[in-house]
Design an enzyme around this catalytic site. Sequence first.
Site, short mmCIF file in Angstrom:
data_model
loop_
_atom_site.label_atom_id
_atom_site.label_comp_id
_atom_site.label_asym_id
_atom_site.label_seq_id
_atom_site.Cartn_x
_atom_site.Cartn_y
_atom_site.Cartn_z
N LYS A 76 0.82 -1.21 0.00
CA LYS A 76 0.00 0.00 0.00
C LYS A 76 0.86 1.27 0.00
O LYS A 76 0.64 2.18 -0.81
CB LYS A 76 -0.92 0.00 1.22
CG LYS A 76 -1.71 1.28 1.42
CD LYS A 76 -2.58 1.20 2.64
CE LYS A 76 -1.77 0.99 3.90
NZ LYS A 76 -0.83 2.12 4.17
N THR A 77 1.85 1.32 0.90
CA THR A 77 2.70 2.51 0.99
C THR A 77 3.48 2.70 -0.30
O THR A 77 3.66 3.82 -0.78
CB THR A 77 3.65 2.39 2.18
OG1 THR A 77 2.89 2.20 3.38
CG2 THR A 77 4.51 3.64 2.32
N ASP A 97 -4.10 8.32 2.35
CA ASP A 97 -3.69 6.98 2.78
C ASP A 97 -4.66 6.47 3.85
O ASP A 97 -5.31 7.26 4.54
CB ASP A 97 -2.27 7.07 3.35
CG ASP A 97 -1.65 5.72 3.62
OD1 ASP A 97 -2.12 4.72 3.05
OD2 ASP A 97 -0.69 5.67 4.40
N GLU A 98 -4.75 5.16 4.00
CA GLU A 98 -5.56 4.51 5.05
C GLU A 98 -6.99 5.05 5.06
O GLU A 98 -7.54 5.39 6.12
CB GLU A 98 -4.91 4.72 6.43
CG GLU A 98 -3.49 4.22 6.56
CD GLU A 98 -3.40 2.71 6.71
OE1 GLU A 98 -4.42 2.04 6.51
OE2 GLU A 98 -2.30 2.21 7.02
N GLN A 103 -9.24 -3.69 7.43
CA GLN A 103 -8.41 -3.22 8.54
C GLN A 103 -8.98 -1.96 9.19
O GLN A 103 -8.25 -1.20 9.82
CB GLN A 103 -6.98 -2.97 8.05
CG GLN A 103 -6.29 -4.23 7.57
CD GLN A 103 -4.82 -4.00 7.26
OE1 GLN A 103 -4.00 -3.76 8.13
NE2 GLN A 103 -4.48 -4.07 5.97
N ARG A 116 0.08 -9.12 11.09
CA ARG A 116 1.35 -8.46 11.42
C ARG A 116 2.50 -9.46 11.31
O ARG A 116 3.66 -9.07 11.25
CB ARG A 116 1.33 -7.90 12.85
CG ARG A 116 0.29 -6.84 13.19
CD ARG A 116 0.21 -5.73 12.21
NE ARG A 116 -0.79 -6.02 11.17
CZ ARG A 116 -0.83 -5.43 9.98
NH1 ARG A 116 0.09 -4.56 9.65
NH2 ARG A 116 -1.77 -5.73 9.10
#
Length: 765
Positions: free
Chosen positions: A36-37, A222-223, A253, A607
Site C-alpha cells: 500500500k505505501t 492513505d488509510e 483493517q 502483522r
Amino acid sequence: MNALNRLLAELDEQQREAVTAPDGPIMVFAGAGSGKTRVLTYRIAYLLLERPIPPHRIFAVTFTNKAADEIRQRLELLVGKAIDAMWLGTFHAACARMLRQHGQVIGLPQNFVIYDEDDQRSLIKTIFKELNIDPDRFSVPAVQTAISDAKTEMVTPDELTEIAETPFQQVVARVYRRYQEALRQARAVDFDDLLWLALKMLREHQHVADYYQTRFLHVLVDEYQDVNRPQHELALLLSAKHRNLFVIGDDDQNIYSWRGSNVRLMLELPRLFPDIQVFTLERNYRSTQAILDTAWHVIKHNKHRHEKRLQAVREGGEPVALFRAQDDYEEAAFAASVISEWVREGKNRYKDFAVIYRINALSRPFEETFIRWGIPYRVVGALRFYERKEVKDIIAYLRILVNPADEVSLLRVINLPPRGIGERTIERLRQFAMQRNKPILEAISSGDALALLDTRARLAVKGFVDLVNSLKAQMDELTLPQLIQRLVDVTGYADYLIRIEGQLMAQERLENLSQLVSAAERQFPEFPASQSLNRFLEQLALLSPQDEANWQSDVVTLITAHSAKGLEFPVVFVVGLEEGLFPHSRSLDDSWQLEEERRLFYVALTRAKDRAFLTYAQRRGWSTGRWGEARYALTEPSRFLNEVPLTLIDEWRGVPTPQGFLRMKEVEFVPSKKPSVQEIARGISVRKASELVAPKQQIGEPKNRIRIEDVRVGMKVRHQRFGTGTIIAVEPDESLPMVVVKFDDLSIGEKRLALDFAPLELLNF
C-alpha cells in the site's frame, strides 16, 4: 532505462495499474502486506515525473508521523528534494498548517496551542469545579470522550443542548459549552478542533476554499478506511475542483470506530463518484500463505467488505500454531519459552517477536514473566515519554512563552517548583481574570490583580511573572535547546526533583529532561527559539505512540492490536483469544461491532511475517480482591478460532520452561475426527507425559527438585502460586515425571505438573 521506467519496473501488474491510472477519482483496495505505501509513494512519483505535476500542487495525507516520514524518505530516493514543496503529513498536521495560515478568518490566532488528552482532561476537571459537577457521579474521562464524539459528528454545543435528554447528556452539553469558551480564551484547540475548524474555515470562507482547491491539483489519502466524517468531508472539499481524488486503504483493517472512523465512507465512494476507478491489490509480500489463509477464514465472515483473497508471494512456511494454556501465567510462560529457546538457538533476535493483545490489561502476566525470565521488552502505548510528569512540566513552561493565554499550562507550573502561591491565591487570580474576560497571566502582568494579594503571595506571583518575561526576552538570543536548558536552571527544577525524590530517583527524571533537550537539538539545532519553539511544540502535540517507540532496540514488543496496525514482525503471538475478551464483550450483541472485532483479529494476525501463534487460557485472573488475592474466571475459546479449519492449525501441547518449550510428539489425526477448539478446551485430547519432547539444549536439573520416588498419592504439597493441594496421581515417566495435584482452591482445581520444573514443596501433614 529512464527514471520513470525503472520506477514502474519495480511494481507488479496490479500495483502498476493503480499507479498509472488516468486522472479522476481512484480507489485502491490494498490488502494487508500488498504494498500500500509503495503504491501511494509511486503514484506521487509518477505524477511528478510523468505528468509532470509541480510538487506544491500535490496534497498527500496519512494517519501517523511514522507513515508520513516513511513516504517522504521513499520519495526522496525516487525524485530527490523536489518533494519539499509538497504538502505531505498527517491530517492533523495539514489542518494545523491551514489554520496557522488562514485561521484568523474564523478568529483563531496564529500562535494557538494544541491541547493533548491530558491537557483536555485537566481543563474539564477545572470546569467540573466551576459548574459544581460531582466527579463521583459523572466521570471526567466519559465526558471528555462524549465531547470528542460530538465534535467528530460535527455537533455544536447548542445542538447538543437541544438533543440532550439524560442527566449525563445534559452535563456533557453544559461542560462542552464551557470547554469551548475556555479553549477560545486560552487561544487553544484540541485534536478534534484541528479537523473541524479547518473544515469550518473552508466551508464558510469561499476565498480560502478557492485558494486550496485551486492549489491542490491532486489529493491523495492513505488509510482511507480509517477516516472519520470531518476527514472525509475535507478530502471531498479539497478535491472538488479538479476531481483528482486518490484514496487507498483496506476495508478489512478498519478498527478505529471508537474514535469516529467509519468504513462505510470508503465503501460508499462509488455512489458519490459513479466514474470512480477501483483497483484491488491481492499479492501479499509480508506473510506466509498459512497465515493469510487463517486470517481470511475469519475475515470472510464479515458481510460489509470488498472481497479479496490474498496470495503470498513467498513460498513455504509453517502452519499457524495454537496453544491452550491452563491460565494466563502459563500463556505468558509459553510465549516466554518459545522466545527464550529461539533466541538462544540463534533463530531470532528479541526484536523479532511481538505479543499482541486486545486490551492493555493483558500485558501484566507477560511483563512479570519476562522480568522473571530475563527477557527484555517494551510496552507500546504505556506511559509515553512526552507524557512523563517532568517532561510535561517543562513543556508547560515552554507553551506559556508561546501563548500566555494557555491557562492549563499556567495552572500546572505557576507554583512549580513551589514558590509560595497557594490554591486560594490561584483561585482569586482566576476569578479576577474571568470577571475581566482576560487570560490569567495578562491580568497578573497588568498589576491590578496583585493588589488583591498579601505581601508574601504578591511577591511570589510577581517573581513568577518576572521569570516568564525574562525567559521570553531571551528567545531571540538562545537556540531552542539552550532555552530549555536555561529554563530548567533558572526555575530550580532539578534541585526541586532532588529535594522531593532524592538523588537516585531524581536522576532518571533529569535524564528524561536531557532527552527533551536532545530532541530539540535534533530538530532545531541552530534557529533562535523564537523561530522554532512553536513548531517544536506542534510536533510534540501530534506525536502518536508508534512515533515515540524505539524500534531499533533489541526487545520484545508488547502491544495492543489497535497500536500494532501498520507494523510487522517475524514472529507474532496473538494472545487472550477468549469469548468476551477477543472478541470483546461489548461486541457480542452488536453485529457491526463484532465485524470490527473480526477486523481487529485480522490486523493482529497479519502483522506476522514468518510464524504466528494463537493462544488462550482456560482460566484468567480478571481482577484483584480487596486483600490482593487473584480472582480467576473460567473462559471459553474465541469464536474466531472456530472459524478457522483446524486443518490449518498446528496445536502445540506441552510444558513451557525457561529453557524452552517441552513439546508433545505429533500424533496423526483422522481429519474427520479432528476435535473442535471447544472439545480441545474441555480436555478431550490430552496427551500422555511420555509424548513430551525436550528442546535440543540439555536442561540442567533445578535445585531442590522433588524426586519421583519421594512422592505418592495422598501427599500434601505447596505450589508457589496455586497454594496447597493433594497429589491424586503419579506418572513416573523416566523422561519427564509428572504428578496430578488437586488444589484446595476450587477455582484452580486439578493441575498436571512436571516435577522437574514445577515450584512444589512437600508438606509434613
